[in-house]
Design a protein around this motif. Structure first.
Motif, PDB file in Angstrom:
ATOM      1  N   ASP A  90     -23.737   5.011 -25.875  1.00 12.57           N
ATOM      2  CA  ASP A  90     -23.514   3.614 -25.533  1.00 12.57           C
ATOM      3  C   ASP A  90     -24.425   3.254 -24.363  1.00 12.57           C
ATOM      4  OD1 ASP A  90     -21.857   5.528 -24.400  1.00 12.57           O
ATOM      5  OD2 ASP A  90     -20.407   4.088 -23.683  1.00 12.57           O
ATOM      6  N   ILE A  91     -24.827   2.003 -24.329  1.00 16.24           N
ATOM      7  CA  ILE A  91     -25.851   1.573 -23.370  1.00 16.24           C
ATOM      8  C   ILE A  91     -25.191   0.794 -22.236  1.00 16.24           C
ATOM      9  CG2 ILE A  91     -28.036   0.295 -23.129  1.00 16.24           C
ATOM     10  CD1 ILE A  91     -28.103   2.800 -25.061  1.00 16.24           C
ATOM     11  N   ASP A  92     -25.115   1.419 -21.075  1.00 14.44           N
ATOM     12  CA  ASP A  92     -24.464   0.805 -19.928  1.00 14.44           C
ATOM     13  C   ASP A  92     -25.379   0.696 -18.712  1.00 14.44           C
ATOM     14  OD1 ASP A  92     -21.785   0.413 -20.882  1.00 14.44           O
ATOM     15  OD2 ASP A  92     -21.575   2.587 -20.893  1.00 14.44           O
ATOM     16  N   GLU A  93     -26.235   1.697 -18.526  1.00 20.06           N
ATOM     17  CA  GLU A  93     -27.024   1.764 -17.306  1.00 20.06           C
ATOM     18  C   GLU A  93     -28.520   1.778 -17.618  1.00 20.06           C
ATOM     19  OE1 GLU A  93     -25.528   4.076 -14.283  1.00 20.06           O
ATOM     20  OE2 GLU A  93     -23.524   4.277 -15.140  1.00 20.06           O
ATOM     21  N   LYS A  94     -29.300   1.558 -16.559  1.00 22.46           N
ATOM     22  CA  LYS A  94     -30.754   1.498 -16.705  1.00 22.46           C
ATOM     23  C   LYS A  94     -31.308   2.719 -17.440  1.00 22.46           C
ATOM     24  CE  LYS A  94     -34.924   0.994 -13.882  1.00 22.46           C
ATOM     25  NZ  LYS A  94     -35.493   1.079 -12.516  1.00 22.46           N
ATOM     26  N   GLU A  95     -30.828   3.918 -17.081  1.00 15.51           N
ATOM     27  CA  GLU A  95     -31.358   5.137 -17.700  1.00 15.51           C
ATOM     28  C   GLU A  95     -31.087   5.161 -19.208  1.00 15.51           C
ATOM     29  OE1 GLU A  95     -28.904   5.670 -14.968  1.00 15.51           O
ATOM     30  OE2 GLU A  95     -30.699   4.938 -13.940  1.00 15.51           O
ATOM     31  N   ASP A  96     -29.998   4.495 -19.625  1.00 10.13           N
ATOM     32  CA  ASP A  96     -29.659   4.489 -21.051  1.00 10.13           C
ATOM     33  C   ASP A  96     -30.695   3.733 -21.883  1.00 10.13           C
ATOM     34  OD1 ASP A  96     -27.318   5.769 -20.261  1.00 10.13           O
ATOM     35  OD2 ASP A  96     -26.146   3.917 -20.225  1.00 10.13           O
ATOM     36  N   LEU A  97     -31.456   2.852 -21.224  1.00  9.18           N
ATOM     37  CA  LEU A  97     -32.454   2.073 -21.970  1.00  9.18           C
ATOM     38  C   LEU A  97     -33.530   2.986 -22.563  1.00  9.18           C
ATOM     39  CD1 LEU A  97     -32.890  -1.018 -19.602  1.00  9.18           C
ATOM     40  CD2 LEU A  97     -31.289  -0.711 -21.501  1.00  9.18           C
ATOM     41  N   VAL A  98     -33.725   4.161 -21.934  1.00 11.00           N
ATOM     42  CA  VAL A  98     -34.650   5.164 -22.490  1.00 11.00           C
ATOM     43  C   VAL A  98     -34.290   5.454 -23.943  1.00 11.00           C
ATOM     44  CG1 VAL A  98     -35.324   7.614 -22.383  1.00 11.00           C
ATOM     45  CG2 VAL A  98     -35.139   6.280 -20.263  1.00 11.00           C
ATOM     46  N   GLU A  99     -32.994   5.614 -24.209  1.00  7.46           N
ATOM     47  CA  GLU A  99     -32.549   5.969 -25.568  1.00  7.46           C
ATOM     48  C   GLU A  99     -32.862   4.845 -26.554  1.00  7.46           C
ATOM     49  OE1 GLU A  99     -31.881   8.954 -25.334  1.00  7.46           O
ATOM     50  OE2 GLU A  99     -31.118   9.173 -23.294  1.00  7.46           O
ATOM     51  N   VAL A 100     -32.675   3.590 -26.119  1.00  2.00           N
ATOM     52  CA  VAL A 100     -32.972   2.449 -27.002  1.00  2.00           C
ATOM     53  C   VAL A 100     -34.461   2.440 -27.348  1.00  2.00           C
ATOM     54  CG1 VAL A 100     -32.907  -0.064 -27.249  1.00  2.00           C
ATOM     55  CG2 VAL A 100     -31.126   1.105 -25.917  1.00  2.00           C
ATOM     56  N   LEU A 101     -35.298   2.637 -26.312  1.00  2.00           N
ATOM     57  CA  LEU A 101     -36.748   2.578 -26.535  1.00  2.00           C
ATOM     58  C   LEU A 101     -37.236   3.754 -27.386  1.00  2.00           C
ATOM     59  CD1 LEU A 101     -37.832   1.391 -22.973  1.00  2.00           C
ATOM     60  CD2 LEU A 101     -37.973   0.063 -25.093  1.00  2.00           C
TER      61      LEU A 101
END
Lengths: 209, 209
Positions: free
Chosen positions: B165-176
């Protein structure tokens, strides 16, 4: 038989856990996670080989000591192998028999499991001579590109258990919640447990010096 | 037909992303993630219903507005359902058709997917009347206990794509790195990209005010 190679650093590992574990504890914890990995690898019929930066002895595994960087050590080791190989990280104690079987039963030339944060946690290659390891940094993308360049068909295995590597204090939540092995028991022996504050889940150590 | 219920908060969502996205952008990003979730849900033949805290209109989904807390809204909604229901979070844009199919094809009474950090990202229950939602905090453990208490056999589905799940800035790595949907395109439109510094992977925004 699949040869599972596990890179391992016995001395002063997991420094990002220094906020909750001292050096001796980090070394013990790293060995507990490694023991969990070896145990599952053996249960699926793989041979386990530690590729270690210094001498270490673990039940169920052979040790090869190479005082080289991770990529140099791995690629030197891979270059002489002719049978299928699985490179598997030592810090993924959530792994299960089912998840590892999904990897080694791929019908493609290669299977890969990303780590959280852009890394790579598991690589399985049927012909090791056709692959080169390039860990560190955004290694998942690098490994996908290496596979493409070398004409290898790749399966990306979708597994939370295998993608969860344990590096930071918050990651210990996953060990306590989703594993049943030695790593969990070791954390519990240090009285590290789940805590919930303001709706956020974390870990708490009651005996921390 | 499986009824997929997606709790959604259109106004000022994802506040932990405030360090990189302003409120309007967080609202747009939350809608992009929701669109990715709806798109996959529809592709596997589920009916999509948003359970929203305020009015919102999305292609492919019905909206039910309930100005209640998440658990109260969900349980009020579930109490009138008789067909199989899937509760699925709106912030898991890595989801794939394959991973959702693994959930809804369970042979058990219920399937559950943990979120990173102790939460719950997906619950599928064949008989909604036999289950009560209890989100927030260590909800995975709570949901497993509720299932046990109510005599439900549970399958825990092992999927990195659904657990992220995408909650924090670091999680955006996974989306990209690991998605191909509208959420990724939206981040790219804001010139947010992967950065690698000292071997650690993060995200960088070139146009951040």
């Amino acid at each position: 038989m699949v040869n599972a190679v596990i890179p391992f650093r016995p001395v002063n590992p997991k420094t990002r856990l220094s906020c909750i574990l001292n050096q001796k504890e980090r070394e013990e914890f790293a060995k507990s996670m490694l023991a969990d990995v070896i145990s599952v690898i053996k249960s699926v019929g793989c041979k386990a080989t530690l590729l270690s930066t210094s001498p270490v002895s673990m039940d169920g595994a052979e040790t090869v000591v190479k005082e080289l960087g991770l990529n140099e050590a791995l690629n030197e080791y891979l270059s002489v192998l002719t049978e299928p190989v699985m490179i598997i990280m030592s810090d993924i104690p959530l792994l299960t028999k089912e998840s590892v079987l999904r990897v080694i039963s791929t019908e493609k030339d290669m299977a890969i499991v990303p780590g959280i944060g852009g890394g790579t946690n598991v690589i399985f290659v049927k012909e090791p001579g056709r692959f080169t390891a390039d860990f560190y940094g955004a290694s998942f993308v690098d490994h996908m590109n290496i596979a493409k360049r070398n004409g290898l068909m790749v399966e990306v295995v979708d597994s939370f258990k295998l993608s969860t590597d344990i590096d930071e204090k918050e990651d210990l939540v996953e060990v306590l919640l989703h594993s049943e092995g030695k790593s969990k028991k070791y954390l519990e022996s240090l009285e590290i447990s789940i805590s919930v504050e303001k709706g956020r889940v974390g870990v708490h150590r009651s005996t921390h010096e």
